[in-house]
Design an enzyme around this catalytic site. Structure first.
Site, PDB file in Angstrom:
ATOM      1  CG  ASP A 190      35.073  25.622  37.339  1.00  0.00           C
ATOM      2  OD1 ASP A 190      36.020  25.081  37.950  1.00  0.00           O
ATOM      3  OD2 ASP A 190      34.377  26.538  37.814  1.00  0.00           O
ATOM      4  CG  ASP A 214      36.284  28.784  35.743  1.00  0.00           C
ATOM      5  OD1 ASP A 214      37.155  28.012  35.278  1.00  0.00           O
ATOM      6  OD2 ASP A 214      36.430  29.401  36.806  1.00  0.00           O
ATOM      7  NE  ARG A 237      39.871  35.713  37.152  1.00  0.00           N
ATOM      8  CZ  ARG A 237      39.045  36.425  36.400  1.00  0.00           C
ATOM      9  NH1 ARG A 237      39.519  37.405  35.653  1.00  0.00           N
ATOM     10  NH2 ARG A 237      37.757  36.171  36.377  1.00  0.00           N
ATOM     11  CB  THR A 253      40.152  41.169  44.314  1.00  0.00           C
ATOM     12  OG1 THR A 253      41.032  40.034  44.250  1.00  0.00           O
ATOM     13  CG2 THR A 253      39.801  41.451  45.766  1.00  0.00           C
TER      14      THR A 253
HETATM   15  C1  PRP Z   1      41.584  31.625  34.737  1.00  0.00           C
HETATM   16  C2  PRP Z   1      42.279  31.422  33.402  1.00  0.00           C
HETATM   17  C3  PRP Z   1      43.447  32.359  33.492  1.00  0.00           C
HETATM   18  C4  PRP Z   1      42.909  33.483  34.316  1.00  0.00           C
HETATM   19  C5  PRP Z   1      42.672  34.655  33.433  1.00  0.00           C
HETATM   20  O1  PRP Z   1      42.217  30.925  35.749  1.00  0.00           O
HETATM   21  O2  PRP Z   1      42.655  30.111  33.179  1.00  0.00           O
HETATM   22  O3  PRP Z   1      44.583  31.778  34.099  1.00  0.00           O
HETATM   23  O4  PRP Z   1      41.690  33.027  34.904  1.00  0.00           O
HETATM   24  O5  PRP Z   1      42.232  35.733  34.154  1.00  0.00           O
HETATM   25  P1  PRP Z   1      43.051  37.089  34.298  1.00  0.00           P
HETATM   26  O6  PRP Z   1      43.549  37.428  32.929  1.00  0.00           O
HETATM   27  O7  PRP Z   1      42.038  38.050  34.822  1.00  0.00           O
HETATM   28  O8  PRP Z   1      44.178  36.867  35.270  1.00  0.00           O
HETATM   29  P2  PRP Z   1      41.570  30.718  37.202  1.00  0.00           P
HETATM   30  O9  PRP Z   1      42.080  31.749  38.159  1.00  0.00           O
HETATM   31  O10 PRP Z   1      40.091  30.624  37.073  1.00  0.00           O
HETATM   32  O11 PRP Z   1      42.203  29.341  37.669  1.00  0.00           O
HETATM   33  P3  PRP Z   1      41.998  27.874  37.048  1.00  0.00           P
HETATM   34  O12 PRP Z   1      42.664  27.855  35.700  1.00  0.00           O
HETATM   35  O13 PRP Z   1      42.701  27.025  38.046  1.00  0.00           O
HETATM   36  O14 PRP Z   1      40.531  27.597  36.974  1.00  0.00           O
HETATM   37  N1  URA Z   2      38.907  32.952  33.474  1.00  0.00           N
HETATM   38  C1  URA Z   2      38.035  32.161  32.804  1.00  0.00           C
HETATM   39  O1  URA Z   2      38.146  30.925  32.847  1.00  0.00           O
HETATM   40  N2  URA Z   2      37.035  32.751  32.127  1.00  0.00           N
HETATM   41  C2  URA Z   2      36.892  34.086  32.063  1.00  0.00           C
HETATM   42  O2  URA Z   2      35.960  34.568  31.404  1.00  0.00           O
HETATM   43  C3  URA Z   2      37.806  34.899  32.763  1.00  0.00           C
HETATM   44  C4  URA Z   2      38.816  34.308  33.454  1.00  0.00           C
END
Ligand code: PRP
Ligand code: URA
Length: 206
Positions: A201, A198, A102, A106
């Site tokens: 993380d 997150d 993400r 945005t």
């Molecule tokens: C997080 C999570 C999902 C996404 C959900 O990933 O693991 O994949 O956000 O959000 P959405 O429904 O609004 O698309 P992130 O982009 O933080 O990447 P990561 O898993 O690499 O930390």
């Molecule tokens: N991705 C995450 O890891 N946490 C949230 O709350 C939303 C998106």
């Protein structure tokens, strides 16, 4: 259709530990594994089976075995935490990977990696992503999976936001969602409330 497993005592127990900001990464990983096993057992109700017979020591019995062609697709990074427990529940599965990230400003998801096994109309796909927030990552991922020929796709997550479920169901009304818990709402930064922060993380200690 969305299934919400939030009344399950094990889901409540493990989710509370995952939510707790003081939970350290090693414990977070352990609880991610445990809660995924519970959610995956429920999602496995969607699996197809083939009728077979088996020879017991005494006679022939009617039985069943899982139809072949189950594919897990964890959305990188956070979905990786769900992969091992999911494969442990459903043996003989294959794995495809999709990397989605993400944009921090945005909250729009972009795909940066995809590697899929062969998919066909008979493949049963389970997309693994612990957080369904806006639903953008999941919807894009499913779009790519369908474009490769899959027709039987299911979404497995730990926490989902109502806004994300609505957007995802509009994009993919044929895809079932199995969620540990449907939380209250998204905040202005599109994080889930109360959520757990997150997931990636916390899982990878970054
Ligand atoms: C997080 C999570 C999902 C996404 C959900 O990933 O693991 O994949 O956000 O959000 P959405 O429904 O609004 O698309 P992130 O982009 O933080 O990447 P990561 O898993 O690499 O930390
Ligand atoms: N991705 C995450 O890891 N946490 C949230 O709350 C939303 C998106």
């Amino acid at each position: 259709m969305t299934t919400d497993l939030s009344t399950h005592p094990l889901v409540q127990h493990y989710l509370t530990i995952l939510r707790d900001r003081s939970t350290e990464a090693s414990e977070f990983r352990r609880c991610c594994k445990c809660i995924t096993e519970v959610i995956m057992v429920e999602a496995a109700k969607l699996l197809n089976i083939d009728a077979i017979q088996v020879q017991t020591p005494l006679e022939i019995a009617d039985g069943a075995r899982l139809s072949p062609g189950v594919v897990f697709v964890p959305i990188l990074r956070a979905g990786l935490g769900m992969l091992d427990p999911a494969m442990g529940i459903i043996p003989g599965s294959s794995v495809g990977y999709i990397g989605m990230e993400r944009d921090e400003a945005t909250a729009e998801a972009k795909c940066y990696y995809a590697k899929m096994p062969d998919l066909s109309a008979s493949t049963q796909v389970f997309v693994l992503d612990p957080m369904l927030a806006t639903g953008g990552s999941a919807a894009q991922c499913v779009e790519q999976i369908k474009a490769k020929g899959a027709k039987n796709v299911n979404m497995v997550c730990i926490i989902a936001a109502p806004e994300g479920i609505a957007a995802f169901e509009e994009a993919h009304p044929d895809v079932s969602i199995v969620a540990g818990k449907i939380d209250r709402e998204l905040n202005d930064q599109k994080y889930i409330l109360p959520g757990l922060g997150d997931f990636g993380d916390r899982l990878f200690n970054t």
